[in-house]
Design an enzyme around this catalytic site. Structure first.
Site, mmCIF file in Angstrom:
data_model
loop_
_atom_site.group_PDB
_atom_site.id
_atom_site.type_symbol
_atom_site.label_atom_id
_atom_site.label_comp_id
_atom_site.label_asym_id
_atom_site.label_seq_id
_atom_site.Cartn_x
_atom_site.Cartn_y
_atom_site.Cartn_z
ATOM 1 N N ARG A 69 0.898 -1.171 0.194
ATOM 2 C CA ARG A 69 -0.003 -0.125 -0.290
ATOM 3 C C ARG A 69 0.977 1.164 0.168
ATOM 4 O O ARG A 69 0.617 2.167 -0.748
ATOM 5 C CB ARG A 69 -1.034 -0.078 1.203
ATOM 6 C CG ARG A 69 -2.306 -0.612 1.015
ATOM 7 C CD ARG A 69 -2.522 -1.398 2.371
ATOM 8 N NE ARG A 69 -1.742 -2.493 2.664
ATOM 9 C CZ ARG A 69 -1.945 -3.518 2.503
ATOM 10 N NH1 ARG A 69 -2.930 -4.108 1.753
ATOM 11 N NH2 ARG A 69 -0.934 -4.652 2.680
ATOM 12 N N THR A 70 1.933 1.403 0.890
ATOM 13 C CA THR A 70 2.470 2.525 0.994
ATOM 14 C C THR A 70 3.338 3.019 -0.297
ATOM 15 O O THR A 70 3.017 4.302 -0.751
ATOM 16 C CB THR A 70 3.454 2.621 2.177
ATOM 17 O OG1 THR A 70 2.689 2.148 3.258
ATOM 18 C CG2 THR A 70 4.081 3.906 2.298
ATOM 19 N N LYS A 98 26.124 -4.078 -1.540
ATOM 20 C CA LYS A 98 27.705 -4.174 -1.990
ATOM 21 C C LYS A 98 28.189 -3.223 -0.752
ATOM 22 O O LYS A 98 29.451 -2.961 -1.011
ATOM 23 C CB LYS A 98 28.007 -3.241 -3.215
ATOM 24 C CG LYS A 98 27.586 -3.744 -4.637
ATOM 25 C CD LYS A 98 27.648 -3.105 -5.689
ATOM 26 C CE LYS A 98 27.002 -3.285 -6.824
ATOM 27 N NZ LYS A 98 27.077 -2.521 -7.917
ATOM 28 N N ARG A 119 11.274 3.554 3.475
ATOM 29 C CA ARG A 119 10.900 2.630 4.361
ATOM 30 C C ARG A 119 12.185 1.813 4.726
ATOM 31 O O ARG A 119 12.746 1.214 3.704
ATOM 32 C CB ARG A 119 9.971 1.789 3.798
ATOM 33 C CG ARG A 119 9.668 0.700 4.813
ATOM 34 C CD ARG A 119 8.333 -0.424 4.536
ATOM 35 N NE ARG A 119 7.171 0.563 4.610
ATOM 36 C CZ ARG A 119 6.014 0.228 4.699
ATOM 37 N NH1 ARG A 119 5.710 -1.086 4.289
ATOM 38 N NH2 ARG A 119 4.945 0.617 5.013
ATOM 39 N N HIS A 147 5.370 5.842 11.568
ATOM 40 C CA HIS A 147 4.867 5.675 10.153
ATOM 41 C C HIS A 147 3.614 6.777 9.824
ATOM 42 O O HIS A 147 2.514 6.667 9.917
ATOM 43 C CB HIS A 147 4.034 4.259 9.678
ATOM 44 C CG HIS A 147 3.913 3.919 8.548
ATOM 45 N ND1 HIS A 147 3.862 4.724 7.377
ATOM 46 C CD2 HIS A 147 3.161 2.785 8.045
ATOM 47 C CE1 HIS A 147 3.497 4.159 6.313
ATOM 48 N NE2 HIS A 147 3.054 3.051 6.674
HETATM 49 C C1 NCD Z 1 2.027 -1.227 7.893
HETATM 50 C C2 NCD Z 1 3.495 -0.921 8.155
HETATM 51 O O1 NCD Z 1 4.328 -1.360 7.216
HETATM 52 O O2 NCD Z 1 3.892 -0.583 9.125
HETATM 53 N N1 NCD Z 1 1.566 -1.490 6.794
HETATM 54 C C3 NCD Z 1 1.345 -0.451 6.058
HETATM 55 O O3 NCD Z 1 1.978 0.419 5.800
HETATM 56 N N2 NCD Z 1 -0.220 -0.037 5.628
HETATM 57 C C4 NCD Z 1 1.576 -2.351 8.858
HETATM 58 C C5 NCD Z 1 2.019 -3.705 8.835
HETATM 59 O O4 NCD Z 1 2.944 -3.799 8.300
HETATM 60 O O5 NCD Z 1 1.521 -4.488 9.621
#
Ligand code: NCD
Length: 321
Positions: A69-70, A98, A119, A147
């Site tokens: 999703r993100t 590397k 991320r 997040h």
């Molecule tokens: C979440 C995350 O990556 O923190 N997912 C997201 O971005 N919607 C939640 C999760 O991974 O459980």
């Protein structure tokens, strides 16, 4: 018939938009409660926005951890506003393998893009990235820490569904130890003046430092292991996945993996209008029997993610809808 005239920008929106141009989004704590509300007002202006206001702009999406999703919603938001994307969805194909440092990777991305979403499994990685470049950094999740854009889409969904963002009783169920989506949202709804009910098995309770912070900020909260006892008072139930990837000991994960599950029958035990949220992905903590209920808000959250990320990208790049 002509549509309603667009709502003029408020002073608060103007000043927040000015402050966000060129800035980073690393944590929900960089905003006050009032600013979070103003930011959601700005997000609402991007509902359905398609004008190519980000034409010629490039987003680098650097994902050192899995994402559906993100990453896709950031890419979709960029595409819908006329911008372009590059990046990687798997650090295994980047020069990290590397031995390149995060800081050097960011300095390279800066040469190719105008804004970066990152991320990373390490807490504080987004801060390191921000310190390595002058272009805006968006924290798309750093370890168990934060997040923030997930929190914005969660707040946006709560406001649309419940009609307000304060005075609600919000339950968090599941992995409150490692879940960054829960950690960010707990901070934000606490700042906004809601009551928080933390429902978790002992092994997955909110870390002591975060509990202390809630106390310091005079947030009203209770901790319990009893979902059925908590349900009748809740306006929102925020369910989370057990973060298997963060467990040092696989046996520890085995002990809690099936600790809780909600389903259509859970709704009958809660308030009539209670909504059920989840950042997704889910594993087995929400049974698909709940999906058809109007109280299930999790797919709507994901949809709102595009609107929120359009707004965030445009604001950081100094564009308007
Ligand atoms: C979440 C995350 O990556 O923190 N997912 C997201 O971005 N919607 C939640 C999760 O991974 O459980």
């Amino acid at each position: 018939m002509a549509g309603a005239a667009p709502r003029p920008w408020t002073d608060a929106e103007e000043s927040l938009a000015r402050r966000m141009a060129g800035a980073d989004i690393l944590s929900v704590r960089q905003f006050t409660a009032d600013e979070l509300v103003t930011l959601l007002d700005l997000v609402a202006r991007f509902e359905g926005a398609q004008r190519p206001v980000l034409q010629g702009k490039v987003l680098a999406a650097l994902f050192f951890e899995p994402s559906t999703r993100t990453r896709l919603s950031f890419e979709s938001a960029m595409a819908r506003l006329g911008g372009a994307c590059l990046g990687f969805a798997d650090a295994g194909v980047s020069s990290t393998t590397k031995g390149e440092s995060l800081s050097d990777t960011i300095r390279m991305a800066e040469c190719y893009a105008d804004v970066i979403v990152i991320r990373h499994p390490r807490e504080g990685a987004a801060r390191v990235a921000a310190d390595s470049t002058g272009i805006p950094i968006i924290n798309g999740g750093d370890g168990s820490n934060q997040h923030p854009t997930q929190t914005l889409l969660d707040l946006y969904t709560i406001r649309r569904r419940c009609g307000r963002l304060d005075g609600l009783r919000i339950g968090f169920l599941g992995d409150l130890k490692y879940g960054r989506a829960a950690h960010s949202l707990i901070e934000a709804v606490g700042m906004l003046g809601n009551q928080i009910v933390l429902v978790a098995p002992d092994a997955l309770k909110l870390p002591a430092q975060r509990v202390d912070e809630l106390r310091q900020h005079k947030v009203s909260f209770v901790e319990t292991g009893d979902l059925d006892g908590a349900l009748p008072g809740l306006d929102v139930l925020y369910v989370t996945r057990i973060q298997q990837e963060r467990f040092g000991d696989p046996l520890e994960f085995q002990r809690v993996r099936d600790a809780y599950q909600v389903d259509a029958a859970t709704l009958d035990r809660g308030k009539a209008g209670m909504i059920v949220m989840h950042p997704l992905p889910r594993v087995n903590e929400i049974h698909p029997s709940m999906d058809a209920s109007p109280q299930a808000a999790y797919f709507e959250q994901a949809r709102n993610g595009v609107t929120v990320r359009k707004a965030v990208l445009a604001l950081l790049l100094g564009a308007r809808p």
